[in-house]
Design an enzyme around this catalytic site. Sequence first.
Site, PDB file in Angstrom:
ATOM      1  N   ASP A  30      37.031 104.450 -47.234  1.00 49.95           N
ATOM      2  CA  ASP A  30      38.336 104.106 -46.675  1.00 49.95           C
ATOM      3  C   ASP A  30      39.397 104.989 -47.330  1.00 49.95           C
ATOM      4  O   ASP A  30      39.388 105.221 -48.535  1.00 49.95           O
ATOM      5  CB  ASP A  30      38.639 102.620 -46.943  1.00 49.95           C
ATOM      6  CG  ASP A  30      39.768 102.100 -46.076  1.00 49.95           C
ATOM      7  OD1 ASP A  30      39.524 101.220 -45.228  1.00 49.95           O
ATOM      8  OD2 ASP A  30      40.924 102.576 -46.245  1.00 49.95           O
ATOM      9  N   ASN A  86      37.659  92.491 -39.945  1.00 49.47           N
ATOM     10  CA  ASN A  86      38.925  92.001 -39.405  1.00 49.47           C
ATOM     11  C   ASN A  86      38.848  92.066 -37.889  1.00 49.47           C
ATOM     12  O   ASN A  86      38.388  93.062 -37.318  1.00 49.47           O
ATOM     13  CB  ASN A  86      40.089  92.860 -39.910  1.00 49.47           C
ATOM     14  CG  ASN A  86      40.263  92.746 -41.421  1.00 49.47           C
ATOM     15  OD1 ASN A  86      40.046  91.678 -41.988  1.00 49.47           O
ATOM     16  ND2 ASN A  86      40.646  93.835 -42.062  1.00 49.47           N
ATOM     17  N   GLY A  92      44.036  90.914 -38.822  1.00 42.94           N
ATOM     18  CA  GLY A  92      44.495  92.104 -39.541  1.00 42.94           C
ATOM     19  C   GLY A  92      43.828  93.383 -39.095  1.00 42.94           C
ATOM     20  O   GLY A  92      43.869  94.392 -39.799  1.00 42.94           O
ATOM     21  N   HIS A  99      34.382  97.783 -37.220  1.00 45.55           N
ATOM     22  CA  HIS A  99      34.051  98.322 -38.543  1.00 45.55           C
ATOM     23  C   HIS A  99      33.833  97.206 -39.541  1.00 45.55           C
ATOM     24  O   HIS A  99      34.477  96.162 -39.486  1.00 45.55           O
ATOM     25  CB  HIS A  99      35.127  99.287 -39.050  1.00 45.55           C
ATOM     26  CG  HIS A  99      36.533  98.765 -38.974  1.00 45.55           C
ATOM     27  ND1 HIS A  99      37.225  98.682 -37.785  1.00 45.55           N
ATOM     28  CD2 HIS A  99      37.363  98.283 -39.928  1.00 45.55           C
ATOM     29  CE1 HIS A  99      38.427  98.192 -38.013  1.00 45.55           C
ATOM     30  NE2 HIS A  99      38.544  97.923 -39.305  1.00 45.55           N
ATOM     31  N   HIS A 101      34.091  96.449 -43.476  1.00 43.27           N
ATOM     32  CA  HIS A 101      34.561  96.893 -44.792  1.00 43.27           C
ATOM     33  C   HIS A 101      33.518  96.462 -45.830  1.00 43.27           C
ATOM     34  O   HIS A 101      33.109  95.293 -45.853  1.00 43.27           O
ATOM     35  CB  HIS A 101      35.880  96.206 -45.163  1.00 43.27           C
ATOM     36  CG  HIS A 101      37.047  96.533 -44.275  1.00 43.27           C
ATOM     37  ND1 HIS A 101      38.032  97.435 -44.634  1.00 43.27           N
ATOM     38  CD2 HIS A 101      37.405  96.051 -43.061  1.00 43.27           C
ATOM     39  CE1 HIS A 101      38.947  97.485 -43.674  1.00 43.27           C
ATOM     40  NE2 HIS A 101      38.590  96.659 -42.709  1.00 43.27           N
TER      41      HIS A 101
HETATM   42  P1  AMP Z   1      41.348  97.226 -40.306  1.00 44.99           P
HETATM   43  O1  AMP Z   1      42.737  96.924 -40.813  1.00 44.99           O
HETATM   44  O2  AMP Z   1      40.354  96.156 -40.595  1.00 44.99           O
HETATM   45  O3  AMP Z   1      41.391  97.636 -38.848  1.00 44.99           O
HETATM   46  O4  AMP Z   1      40.832  98.457 -41.136  1.00 44.99           O
HETATM   47  C1  AMP Z   1      41.121  99.780 -40.827  1.00 44.99           C
HETATM   48  C2  AMP Z   1      40.858 100.571 -42.079  1.00 44.99           C
HETATM   49  O5  AMP Z   1      40.765 101.918 -41.734  1.00 44.99           O
HETATM   50  C3  AMP Z   1      41.965 100.449 -43.134  1.00 44.99           C
HETATM   51  O6  AMP Z   1      41.410  99.922 -44.343  1.00 44.99           O
HETATM   52  C4  AMP Z   1      42.457 101.879 -43.287  1.00 44.99           C
HETATM   53  O7  AMP Z   1      42.798 102.194 -44.617  1.00 44.99           O
HETATM   54  C5  AMP Z   1      41.251 102.673 -42.800  1.00 44.99           C
HETATM   55  N1  AMP Z   1      41.557 104.002 -42.293  1.00 44.99           N
HETATM   56  C6  AMP Z   1      42.529 104.347 -41.425  1.00 44.99           C
HETATM   57  N2  AMP Z   1      42.481 105.667 -41.169  1.00 44.99           N
HETATM   58  C7  AMP Z   1      41.447 106.153 -41.893  1.00 44.99           C
HETATM   59  C8  AMP Z   1      40.888 107.461 -42.072  1.00 44.99           C
HETATM   60  N3  AMP Z   1      41.377 108.540 -41.431  1.00 44.99           N
HETATM   61  N4  AMP Z   1      39.833 107.601 -42.907  1.00 44.99           N
HETATM   62  C9  AMP Z   1      39.331 106.525 -43.554  1.00 44.99           C
HETATM   63  N5  AMP Z   1      39.802 105.283 -43.427  1.00 44.99           N
HETATM   64  C10 AMP Z   1      40.843 105.100 -42.623  1.00 44.99           C
END
Ligand code: AMP
Length: 113
Positions: A30, A86, A92, A99, A101
């Site tokens: 992330d 999420n 969130g 995805h 986490h």
């Molecule tokens: P969510 O809020 O559950 O949709 O998680 C999306 C996640 O994607 C967040 O933790 C962001 O920090 C991560 N994220 C967004 N853009 C990127 C990127 N280019 N590379 C890696 N992680 C990312």
Amino acid sequence: MSKTIFARIIDREIPANIVYEDDLCLAFHDVNPQAPTHVLLIPKSPISSLDETANDDAALLAHLLLMIPRLATQLKLADGYRVVVNCGPDGGQTVDHLHFHILGGRPLTWPPG
Ligand code: AMP
């Protein structure tokens, strides 16, 4: 519909720190880690959220879940880890591509915010 940032990572249009890849999924760090280890595991197929999964996705979802402990081993999360999905605005979710986490490397508190 425009491509999500994760679809662009899958297509190598933007860089990511990839830790695992196979025909069905991709895992990468992330960009805004919430723990010492924070990896995202995504399917390569464009499923927008857990809410958008169907019976046809059962094998793919099983593959993703079974990958998590293997990734945890690879990431040396021997003391434990947390898996978060999420879903939707109240959950969130900010990227509309399913995805998982995987968070670890420190004791994590409960409940989440
Ligand atoms: P969510 O809020 O559950 O949709 O998680 C999306 C996640 O994607 C967040 O933790 C962001 O920090 C991560 N994220 C967004 N853009 C990127 C990127 N280019 N590379 C890696 N992680 C990312």
